[in-house]
Scaffold this motif. Sequence first.
Motif, PDB file in Angstrom:
ATOM      1  N   TRP A  38      16.618  24.325  -0.587  1.00  0.00           N
ATOM      2  CA  TRP A  38      16.471  23.998   1.153  1.00  0.00           C
ATOM      3  C   TRP A  38      15.996  25.356   1.128  1.00  0.00           C
ATOM      4  CZ3 TRP A  38      19.189  19.928   3.837  1.00  0.00           C
ATOM      5  CH2 TRP A  38      19.639  20.571   5.403  1.00  0.00           C
ATOM      6  N   GLY A  39      15.618  25.314   3.111  1.00  0.00           N
ATOM      7  CA  GLY A  39      14.797  26.333   3.593  1.00  0.00           C
ATOM      8  C   GLY A  39      13.917  26.947   2.396  1.00  0.00           C
ATOM      9  N   ARG A  40      13.320  27.038   1.191  1.00  0.00           N
ATOM     10  CA  ARG A  40      12.694  27.896   0.655  1.00  0.00           C
ATOM     11  C   ARG A  40      11.039  27.926   0.162  1.00  0.00           C
ATOM     12  NH1 ARG A  40      12.660  26.992  -4.740  1.00  0.00           N
ATOM     13  NH2 ARG A  40      12.068  29.532  -5.355  1.00  0.00           N
ATOM     14  N   GLN A  41      10.396  26.241   1.272  1.00  0.00           N
ATOM     15  CA  GLN A  41       9.452  26.063   1.040  1.00  0.00           C
ATOM     16  C   GLN A  41       8.396  25.460   1.944  1.00  0.00           C
ATOM     17  OE1 GLN A  41       7.816  24.717  -2.526  1.00  0.00           O
ATOM     18  NE2 GLN A  41       8.243  26.452  -4.382  1.00  0.00           N
ATOM     19  N   PHE A  42       9.694  24.639   2.902  1.00  0.00           N
ATOM     20  CA  PHE A  42       8.810  23.648   3.674  1.00  0.00           C
ATOM     21  C   PHE A  42      10.125  23.531   4.606  1.00  0.00           C
ATOM     22  CE2 PHE A  42       7.387  19.388   4.281  1.00  0.00           C
ATOM     23  CZ  PHE A  42       6.347  19.136   3.704  1.00  0.00           C
ATOM     24  N   LEU A  43       9.174  23.437   5.837  1.00  0.00           N
ATOM     25  CA  LEU A  43       9.642  22.983   7.256  1.00  0.00           C
ATOM     26  C   LEU A  43       9.665  21.741   7.327  1.00  0.00           C
ATOM     27  CD1 LEU A  43       9.347  25.676   9.704  1.00  0.00           C
ATOM     28  CD2 LEU A  43       8.683  26.069   7.751  1.00  0.00           C
ATOM     29  N   VAL A  44      10.102  21.056   8.526  1.00  0.00           N
ATOM     30  CA  VAL A  44       9.472  19.599   9.509  1.00  0.00           C
ATOM     31  C   VAL A  44       9.646  20.051  10.175  1.00  0.00           C
ATOM     32  CG1 VAL A  44      10.043  17.273   9.981  1.00  0.00           C
ATOM     33  CG2 VAL A  44      10.281  18.558   7.386  1.00  0.00           C
ATOM     34  N   VAL A  45       9.024  20.271  11.649  1.00  0.00           N
ATOM     35  CA  VAL A  45       8.866  19.876  13.165  1.00  0.00           C
ATOM     36  C   VAL A  45       8.898  17.862  13.404  1.00  0.00           C
ATOM     37  CG1 VAL A  45       8.289  20.068  14.915  1.00  0.00           C
ATOM     38  CG2 VAL A  45       7.923  21.797  13.026  1.00  0.00           C
ATOM     39  N   SER A  46      10.440  17.700  13.790  1.00  0.00           N
ATOM     40  CA  SER A  46      10.116  16.442  14.370  1.00  0.00           C
ATOM     41  C   SER A  46       9.597  15.716  16.059  1.00  0.00           C
ATOM     42  CB  SER A  46      11.495  16.075  14.566  1.00  0.00           C
ATOM     43  OG  SER A  46      11.884  16.560  16.381  1.00  0.00           O
ATOM     44  N   PRO A  47       9.558  14.619  15.933  1.00  0.00           N
ATOM     45  CA  PRO A  47       8.036  14.396  17.210  1.00  0.00           C
ATOM     46  C   PRO A  47       8.728  15.345  18.316  1.00  0.00           C
ATOM     47  CG  PRO A  47       8.684  12.553  15.899  1.00  0.00           C
ATOM     48  CD  PRO A  47       9.673  13.452  15.216  1.00  0.00           C
ATOM     49  N   ALA A  48      10.155  15.431  18.995  1.00  0.00           N
ATOM     50  CA  ALA A  48      11.227  16.079  19.746  1.00  0.00           C
ATOM     51  C   ALA A  48      11.095  17.278  19.639  1.00  0.00           C
ATOM     52  CB  ALA A  48      12.057  15.437  19.858  1.00  0.00           C
ATOM     53  N   GLY A  49       9.859  18.658  18.654  1.00  0.00           N
ATOM     54  CA  GLY A  49      10.543  19.693  18.548  1.00  0.00           C
ATOM     55  C   GLY A  49      11.539  20.783  17.477  1.00  0.00           C
ATOM     56  N   LYS A  50      12.473  19.713  17.029  1.00  0.00           N
ATOM     57  CA  LYS A  50      13.647  19.659  16.766  1.00  0.00           C
ATOM     58  C   LYS A  50      12.395  20.351  14.955  1.00  0.00           C
ATOM     59  CE  LYS A  50      16.876  18.904  19.400  1.00  0.00           C
ATOM     60  NZ  LYS A  50      17.377  19.735  20.015  1.00  0.00           N
ATOM     61  N   VAL A  51      13.695  21.377  14.437  1.00  0.00           N
ATOM     62  CA  VAL A  51      12.627  22.328  13.160  1.00  0.00           C
ATOM     63  C   VAL A  51      14.138  21.972  12.477  1.00  0.00           C
ATOM     64  CG1 VAL A  51      12.135  24.147  11.674  1.00  0.00           C
ATOM     65  CG2 VAL A  51      11.630  23.853  14.301  1.00  0.00           C
ATOM     66  N   LEU A  52      13.515  20.924  10.941  1.00  0.00           N
ATOM     67  CA  LEU A  52      14.512  21.148  10.395  1.00  0.00           C
ATOM     68  C   LEU A  52      14.032  21.448   8.922  1.00  0.00           C
ATOM     69  CD1 LEU A  52      14.918  18.805  12.221  1.00  0.00           C
ATOM     70  CD2 LEU A  52      15.563  16.969  10.580  1.00  0.00           C
ATOM     71  N   PRO A  53      15.142  21.570   7.898  1.00  0.00           N
ATOM     72  CA  PRO A  53      15.058  21.909   6.624  1.00  0.00           C
ATOM     73  C   PRO A  53      14.395  21.009   5.338  1.00  0.00           C
ATOM     74  CG  PRO A  53      16.424  22.635   7.083  1.00  0.00           C
ATOM     75  CD  PRO A  53      16.187  22.087   7.689  1.00  0.00           C
ATOM     76  N   CYS A  54      14.429  19.672   6.040  1.00  0.00           N
ATOM     77  CA  CYS A  54      14.138  18.085   5.256  1.00  0.00           C
ATOM     78  C   CYS A  54      13.922  17.278   6.361  1.00  0.00           C
ATOM     79  CB  CYS A  54      14.552  18.179   4.137  1.00  0.00           C
ATOM     80  SG  CYS A  54      16.202  16.582   3.805  1.00  0.00           S
ATOM     81  N   HIS A  55      13.486  16.450   6.202  1.00  0.00           N
ATOM     82  CA  HIS A  55      13.623  15.410   7.353  1.00  0.00           C
ATOM     83  C   HIS A  55      14.330  14.507   6.984  1.00  0.00           C
ATOM     84  CE1 HIS A  55      10.462  15.431   3.821  1.00  0.00           C
ATOM     85  NE2 HIS A  55      10.824  15.052   3.433  1.00  0.00           N
ATOM     86  N   ALA A  56      15.441  14.363   5.959  1.00  0.00           N
ATOM     87  CA  ALA A  56      16.678  13.989   5.980  1.00  0.00           C
ATOM     88  C   ALA A  56      17.558  14.374   6.606  1.00  0.00           C
ATOM     89  CB  ALA A  56      16.463  12.987   4.919  1.00  0.00           C
ATOM     90  N   ALA A  57      16.898  15.944   6.987  1.00  0.00           N
ATOM     91  CA  ALA A  57      18.697  16.897   7.424  1.00  0.00           C
ATOM     92  C   ALA A  57      19.369  15.978   8.285  1.00  0.00           C
ATOM     93  CB  ALA A  57      17.835  18.068   7.738  1.00  0.00           C
ATOM     94  N   ALA A  58      18.821  15.445   9.648  1.00  0.00           N
ATOM     95  CA  ALA A  58      18.552  15.060  10.977  1.00  0.00           C
ATOM     96  C   ALA A  58      20.944  14.568  10.504  1.00  0.00           C
ATOM     97  CB  ALA A  58      17.896  14.425  11.682  1.00  0.00           C
ATOM     98  N   GLY A  59      20.643  13.408   9.616  1.00  0.00           N
ATOM     99  CA  GLY A  59      21.485  12.703   9.272  1.00  0.00           C
ATOM    100  C   GLY A  59      22.862  13.326   9.050  1.00  0.00           C
ATOM    101  N   ILE A  60      22.860  15.157   8.710  1.00  0.00           N
ATOM    102  CA  ILE A  60      23.796  15.682   7.917  1.00  0.00           C
ATOM    103  C   ILE A  60      24.797  15.782   9.098  1.00  0.00           C
ATOM    104  CG2 ILE A  60      24.088  17.534   6.767  1.00  0.00           C
ATOM    105  CD1 ILE A  60      21.848  16.858   4.869  1.00  0.00           C
TER     106      ILE A  60
END
Lengths: 396, 95
Positions: A241-263
Motif C-alpha cells: 500500500w502506498g509503496r509503488q503505485f497510485l491510481v487517479v480516478s476519472p473524477a480526479g481522486k487519488v487512490l493507493p489502489c483501484h479498489a480502495a474506494a470501497g473501503i
Amino acid sequence: MTAPIPMGLLAELTHRCPLQCPYCSNPVELARPAGEIDTATWARVFREAAGLGVLQVHLSGGEPCARRDLPEIVAAAAAAGLYTNLITSAVTLDEARLATLVEAGLDHVQISFQDAEPAGADRIAHMPGAHAKKLAAARLVTKAGLALTVNAVVHRQNLDRLGAMIDLALELGAQRLEVAHVQYYGWALANRAALMPTRAQLDRATETVEEARRIHAGRLVIDYVVPDYYATRPKACMGGWGRQFLVVSPAGKVLPCHAAAGIAGLVFDDVREKSLREIWENGDAFQRFRGTAWMPEPCRGCAHKEEDWGGCRCQAFALTGDAAATDPACRLSPAHAAIGGLATAEASAAPPEFRYRRFERGAEAPAPAPAPAAAAPASSLSGIPAVSAPHERVDP
Amino acid sequence: MTGPQPIDEATTPRLPRHVKLRFDEARGAWVLLAPERVLMPDEIACDVLKRLDGKTQLGALIDALARDYEAPRDLVAGDVTELLRDLAGKGMVSL
Ligand code: SF4
Ligand code: SF4
C-alpha cells in the motif's frame, strides 16, 4: 513513515465503456462522464507523477478510447517522460485512431480478450461482434510495429479454453500474455458465484500456464495472476500500500489502489485541490496502511510482512469488514478456512446469471453471497483491475 | 518456433521498440522499462545495454567489453551471453 518512490500510475480516464464485463474492475457505482477531469489536468498529473519518480503510466478506464482527447493525453504522458501503456478493450480502435496514438508517443497496447471463441467472448462482454473487432484491432497494433499484450481474464466460464487463448496470443503476435484469474472486487464480487472456478480448473490452468511458459520461452512472456480464494499466502497487493503505485480516478481522486474506494472511512484527496506529491507523501488514505506499523497480529510478528505487506486491504475489508485485518487469502487469517469453503461451494453449484456492468441508478451495491467472517457491508464493493492488475515489479 | 532463441557470436542483440533504457532522476539510476516491468540494471549490465545499437554483433560486443574492462574474453563472453539470454527470456532483449 516516509513515502517511497512510486513506480507506476494507473490513470483511469473514464468509466465509459461499450462493454459490460461482469468482472469489471470498476466500482459498482461508476463515475459519470460529466465529472471527468480534463486534458490539462491529466497533463499536470503526468508531470507531477514523473517528478515523483513514476516511470510508467497505464491509461485505462472503462475504455480509454472513449475519451476524444486520448491522443493529447498520450502526448502529455510521453512529454512527461513516462512509458505509456494503453489498456483497452479495443472495440473502437481503428487504423486512423491508432496512427494518431502512435504519433503521440504510445509505447505499448494491452487488449483484453474475454474468451478464445466469438460466441462465448461476446456473451461475456455483452456486446455482439466485440471479439471480431478485438482481433482486427490487435492485428493493427502489431502491424503498426507496437508491442502487444493480450490480457485474458479467466474464470469458470472460459477456463477450459485457456490453451486456445494462449494460441490466440501467439497467433496475434503478442509479446506478452497476462492470464489473470478474476480478483473479486467491484463487479466481480457481485458476480462471484458465476465466475469462481473449481480447484480442479485452477490446477489445470496453472499447469497449462507453466507448460506454455516453458514451450514459448523467449517468444511469449506469460504473467499469471492466481486467485486469492484458493491461495495460502496473499499477493503483495500493489507491491504494498502506498509503496509503488497510485491510481487517479476519472473524477480526479487519488487512490493507493483501484479498489480502495470501497473501503469505508477512507477519504481520498482530489488532484484539483492538492499536488500529487502532497497527496502521495501525506495523504490520509496513503498513510493509513503504508509500511508495517498499522498491522495487527498475526501480520505484526510475521516474517513475511515485508514481502506481502499483509495482502490486500480491500479484500480484508470486503471479507471481514475490517480493512486492517490480515487478508483472508493468508492461511494464518482466522477467516481463511471460510473463504476456501465459500469458493468450493460456489464453484460446485450451477452458475447464476451474470449481472452485467453498466451505469445503474442509485448507489445500491449488489449483495454478494454472505462473506465468511462478517457479511460485507453493501457499500464496501469497489473495483480492482480485472482489465489489468498492474503488478509492477522490480527484479533485482 | 519454440524454445529459447539461440544465441551465438553472430547474433545481433537489440532492445525491442517497446523496451526503453532511461536514466531516472528521482532514483539517480538507469532503468529498463517494458510493459508492466521495470528492471534496474547494475553498472555493467547497463553498459552492455547501452551498447546494443542494433548493429553490433555479439562477438564484437564481447571484444569491446573485454578490452574496456581489461578482462579475459572467455569470462566476458560467458557473463554477457548469460545476461542477454536472461533478458531475452523476459522479452527485454531481441536476439
Ligand atoms: S472489464 Fe470490460 S466492461 Fe470493464 S472496462 Fe474493461 S472492457 Fe469495459
Ligand atoms: S500473517 Fe500477514 S504478513 Fe504473514 S504471511 Fe499472512 S498476510 Fe503475510
